[in-house]
Scaffold this motif. Structure first.
Motif, PDB file in Angstrom:
ATOM      1  N   GLY A 106     -72.923 -18.790  27.663  1.00 53.10           N
ATOM      2  CA  GLY A 106     -71.672 -19.522  27.784  1.00 53.10           C
ATOM      3  C   GLY A 106     -71.621 -20.727  26.857  1.00 53.10           C
ATOM      4  N   LEU A 107     -72.716 -21.467  26.797  1.00 47.65           N
ATOM      5  CA  LEU A 107     -72.696 -22.670  25.958  1.00 47.65           C
ATOM      6  C   LEU A 107     -72.638 -22.326  24.475  1.00 47.65           C
ATOM      7  N   THR A 108     -73.318 -21.249  24.067  1.00 45.97           N
ATOM      8  CA  THR A 108     -73.203 -20.861  22.662  1.00 45.97           C
ATOM      9  C   THR A 108     -71.796 -20.340  22.372  1.00 45.97           C
ATOM     10  N   ALA A 119     -58.480 -18.074  37.939  1.00 52.92           N
ATOM     11  CA  ALA A 119     -58.182 -18.878  36.755  1.00 52.92           C
ATOM     12  C   ALA A 119     -58.754 -18.217  35.505  1.00 52.92           C
ATOM     13  N   ILE A 120     -59.972 -17.700  35.606  1.00 55.52           N
ATOM     14  CA  ILE A 120     -60.570 -17.021  34.453  1.00 55.52           C
ATOM     15  C   ILE A 120     -59.724 -15.811  34.077  1.00 55.52           C
ATOM     16  N   PHE A 179     -61.960 -23.556  25.204  1.00 57.31           N
ATOM     17  CA  PHE A 179     -62.710 -24.574  25.941  1.00 57.31           C
ATOM     18  C   PHE A 179     -62.261 -24.628  27.387  1.00 57.31           C
ATOM     19  N   LEU A 180     -60.945 -24.416  27.585  1.00 54.85           N
ATOM     20  CA  LEU A 180     -60.395 -24.469  28.940  1.00 54.85           C
ATOM     21  C   LEU A 180     -61.016 -23.391  29.834  1.00 54.85           C
ATOM     22  N   VAL A 181     -61.214 -22.186  29.279  1.00 54.63           N
ATOM     23  CA  VAL A 181     -61.708 -21.079  30.096  1.00 54.63           C
ATOM     24  C   VAL A 181     -63.166 -21.296  30.487  1.00 54.63           C
ATOM     25  N   ALA A 182     -63.836 -22.197  29.779  1.00 57.96           N
ATOM     26  CA  ALA A 182     -65.236 -22.458  30.124  1.00 57.96           C
ATOM     27  C   ALA A 182     -65.339 -23.223  31.440  1.00 57.96           C
ATOM     28  N   ILE A 183     -64.276 -23.950  31.795  1.00 56.97           N
ATOM     29  CA  ILE A 183     -64.378 -24.812  32.979  1.00 56.97           C
ATOM     30  C   ILE A 183     -64.568 -24.012  34.269  1.00 56.97           C
ATOM     31  N   PRO A 184     -63.696 -23.027  34.557  1.00 57.89           N
ATOM     32  CA  PRO A 184     -63.929 -22.264  35.789  1.00 57.89           C
ATOM     33  C   PRO A 184     -65.283 -21.553  35.808  1.00 57.89           C
ATOM     34  N   SER A 185     -65.776 -21.122  34.641  1.00 57.19           N
ATOM     35  CA  SER A 185     -67.103 -20.486  34.617  1.00 57.19           C
ATOM     36  C   SER A 185     -68.165 -21.492  35.016  1.00 57.19           C
ATOM     37  N   ALA A 186     -68.034 -22.719  34.516  1.00 59.31           N
ATOM     38  CA  ALA A 186     -69.020 -23.745  34.849  1.00 59.31           C
ATOM     39  C   ALA A 186     -68.952 -24.095  36.337  1.00 59.31           C
TER      40      ALA A 186
END
Lengths: 534, 198
Positions: free
Chosen positions: A366-368, A293-294, A324-331
């Protein structure tokens, strides 16, 4: 074939060539991997020293050790080395080459000669980049992004730097093709896709990005060359061209390139954590799917580098949403790693320290990134030190920590010797403290408004910069301890022949230490899943 | 040691490489689309300056060369080495003719002062500058691929001659054929975009 004798280690094998020629002409994937490793360590040292020099310049406002032009060429060279020579090839070229075939039960990659060719292209690319420093009208001062129109207006020696990056892109594409074909065609019998370990999985995602994104930077760099030499005008407003178009083309590659850097790092962490938690990885399929997904969503977020360059409101909104969407699979991955450790029996060894500190810095990075992905905050933080801190937390903190973890994890297998664990842990501790002291103040400085890429700053930023520069010195001290320990141990460390010093379950821990020339005398048949600790 | 051989893998690798080539040209087509939409009128007028006859001849002969390349693969599969070499020879010859035509075409444009950075072009405005910039860059990168293709065909022909490529081992020839069809395909798109759309 000779009469059956004891299979010989790849390090002792005497081929057609002797000495160094036996390395630079060897198509053995393990030797090619080490060639990359040595090249990278050499240039990483150069890049790190350049970084240190910049931090020393910034320890006080005004002229400290260099003027603006020197500072500009230093951050350009630092960027080119660290991005194009170190982190983009990085983990796939070194550990992918060395361990991908072993982990999937193959004797080599699909195209061993092309593999060696890709190292040669890489080396030639480096040499071309280096000539930019010594010839023509001074080293390039454009930054590693070569933004138009400055990149064809500056009198400095931009051409070789751009052309060198182009050649290295070629090398990256060849590695990508090689890995995709290797994974498709050469997995050991019984190793279905979902029995493949996670590091090969992330290499697979990475290889696809290398194939799909790198041609874009290739043609973009060629256009810059044509712009400088022929004046074709595509990016030159004076001839009707559009500099913003350059930014689009550049980031269409260079954002996915961030995932080229970070995906294999995630793969390494997914290898280390179950081994040192003595526990089956939590959510294997979730990690695999989030990897893909990433790799996929990562293509559609490039616009977030250009929020202040001028885009339609709708485009801004879409790019911000996708970011924002790409952050989800990383999380998802972070949750998986933490859950793997939960109730595991933790074995506190050097690779595990690197993996855990990776989680820490990767989360901050990631959060920044989300702060920068939000439109309103981005306008305030764009081109400040906040951005510098963010991507160093991801690229140096993420990829760099995973690289260190990988070195310490696979070192005994690669060299058949063990490093001194106490020195390694001490080096990690000092490095980690230095890292935080170096980059954390930059977030603060950025929020206060200190722009990036200036050799000078206003007096009110002095405090944060002193802290940050001292952090850089601590970080370099830690790095030296780590390097000296590793280099010494590679030559004089205690010899080990144990196949599985960490208690890993993947295939590389079932072959000899160091691996034999052919890796496997007999190709294994895979029945179970990887990371089976039950 | 037995050499590892995997023809299907080699072809998969070639297809992936073709993919990268498509992306490389794909980005140029994006640049073309952007500037055409910005300057439709100038692009239309500038396109009429190109020689449709020469362009058509080049398109036809390039298509024929793709056919001869495909036929040379069938010939080697049937074990007919001589026919294979003849067909490869024709393919190389056509590729060279293509470049000669290109040389005359480019030469004529240079005479009129239509080349990047020329003062004549500068007076004609942004759209015309960009059109000829794109024309020279895109057909130039394409011509570079033709030259590489000629080199590959010469190498492959020598290998056929030395019997290194033969009835049961001809993946090199097949991959070179694949590459050549790609070069052909790109031209099929370049031709209408520059010569035909008015």
């Amino acid at each position: 074939m000779e009469s059956p004798t004891k299979p010989i280690s790849y390090l002792d094998y005497k081929g057609e060539y002797k000495g160094i020629l036996g390395w630079i002409f060897s198509t053995d994937h393990k030797r090619v991997g080490l060639l990359y490793l040595y090249t990278m360590l050499a240039f990483f040292s150069v890049g790190a020293i350049l970084g240190l020099l910049m931090k020393i310049q910034l320890i006080a406002p005004g002229y400290t050790i260099m003027g603006p032009q020197t500072y500009n060429s230093l951050f350009t060279l630092h960027g080119i080395i660290m991005i194009f020579i170190i982190v983009v090839p990085g983990l796939p070229a070194v550990f992918g080459n060395f361990f991908l075939p072993i982990m999937i039960g193959a004797k080599d990659v699909a195209f061993p000669r092309i593999n060696l060719l890709s190292w040669w292209l890489y080396a030639v690319g480096i040499l071309i980049v280096l000539t930019s420093q010594f010839m023509g009208d001074g080293p390039p001062d454009t930054g590693w992004t070569f933004y138009a129109p400055y990149s064809f207006q500056t009198a400095t020696n931009v051409l070789p730097a751009v052309f060198g990056a182009f050649v290295m892109g070629f090398s990256s594409i060849l590695t990508g093709i090689n890995f995709v074909v290797t994974i498709h065609r050469m997995r050991a019998p019984g190793m279905t896709w979902f029995k493949m370990p996670l590091f090969p999985w992330t290499l697979y995602g990475t290889a696809w990005i290398q194939i799909l994104a790198t041609p874009v930077i290739g043609i973009t760099l060629l256009l810059i060359i044509a712009e400088r030499t022929l004046g074709i005008g595509f990016f030159d407003p004076a001839l009707g061209g559009d500099p913003i178009l350059y930014q689009h083309l550049f980031w269409i590659y260079s954002h996915p390139a961030v995932y080229i850097m970070i995906l294999p790092a995630m793969g390494v962490i997914s290898e280390i954590i179950p081994v040192f938690s003595k526990k089956t990885i939590f959510g294997y399929k979730a990690i695999v799917l989030s990897t893909m997904a990433i790799a996929f969503v990562g293509y559609f977020v490039w616009g977030h580098h250009m929020f202040t360059s001028g885009m339609s409101g709708r485009a801004l909104f879409a790019f911000s949403f996708l970011t924002f969407l790409v952050a989800i699979p990383s999380a998802i991955k972070v949750f998986n790693w933490v859950s793997t450790m939960h109730k595991g029996s933790l074995d506190l060894q050097t690779p595990f320290y690197w993996a855990v500190s990776f989680l820490f810095v990767f989360m901050i990075g990631g959060l920044t990134g989300l702060v920068l992905g939000s439109l309103a905050t981005n306008v305030h933080l764009h081109d400040t030190h906040f951005v510098v801190a963010h991507f160093h937390f991801i690229v140096f903190g993420g990829t760099g920590f995973a690289f260190m973890g990988a070195v310490h994890y696979w070192f005994p297998k690669m060299f058949g010797r063990m490093y001194d664990a106490n020195w390694a842990n001490l080096g990690w501790g000092i490095f980690f403290i230095g890292f935080l002291a170096l980059y954390l103040p930059m977030f603060y400085l950025g929020i206060m408004g200190m722009p990036r890429r200036y050799y000078d700053y206003l007096p009110e930023f002095h405090g944060g910069n002193i802290f940050s520069s001292l952090g850089a010195i601590v970080l370099i001290a830690g790095l030296m301890i780590i390097f000296i320990n590793l280099v010494r141990s590679a030559r004089h460390g205690t010899k080990i022949s144990e196949k599985n010093p960490w208690g890993g379950t993947t295939l590389e821990w079932q072959v000899d230490t160091p691996p034999t020339l052919e890796n496997f005398e007999e190709i294994p048949t895979i029945t179970g899943k990887p990371y089976d600790y039950n | 040691m037995i050499e590892h051989r995997d023809d299907q893998g080699a072809k998969l690798g070639m297809w992936l490489f073709i993919f990268t080539e498509l992306l490389l040209f794909g980005m140029l087509f994006v640049v073309y689309a952007v500037y055409r939409s910005m300057h439709p009128e100038a692009f239309r007028i500038a396109g009429e300056e190109l020689d449709v006859t020469l362009g058509t001849i080049n398109t036809v002969i390039l298509l024929i060369s793709s056919m001869t390349a495909a036929m040379s693969i069938t010939a080697i599969q049937k074990g007919n080495k001589k026919l294979c070499l003849q067909l490869l020879g024709i393919t190389i010859l056509i590729a060279v003719i293509f470049l000669v035509n290109k040389y005359f075409e480019w030469g004529a444009k240079f005479e009129y002062g239509f080349y990047p950075g020329s003062p004549e072009l500068h007076e004609l405005g942004y759209g015309t500058i960009l059109f000829f910039g794109l024309y020279f860059f895109m057909t130039g990168v394409h011509a570079l691929h033709i030259i590489i293709g000629i080199g590959l065909f010469i190498y492959v022909a020598l290998q056929v001659k030395k019997d290194k490529i033969h009835q049961t081992d001809h993946v090199w020839l097949e991959n070179t054929g694949l590459y050549w069809h790609l070069v052909d395909l790109i031209w099929i798109f370049l031709f209408p975009l520059f010569y035909l759309i008015h």
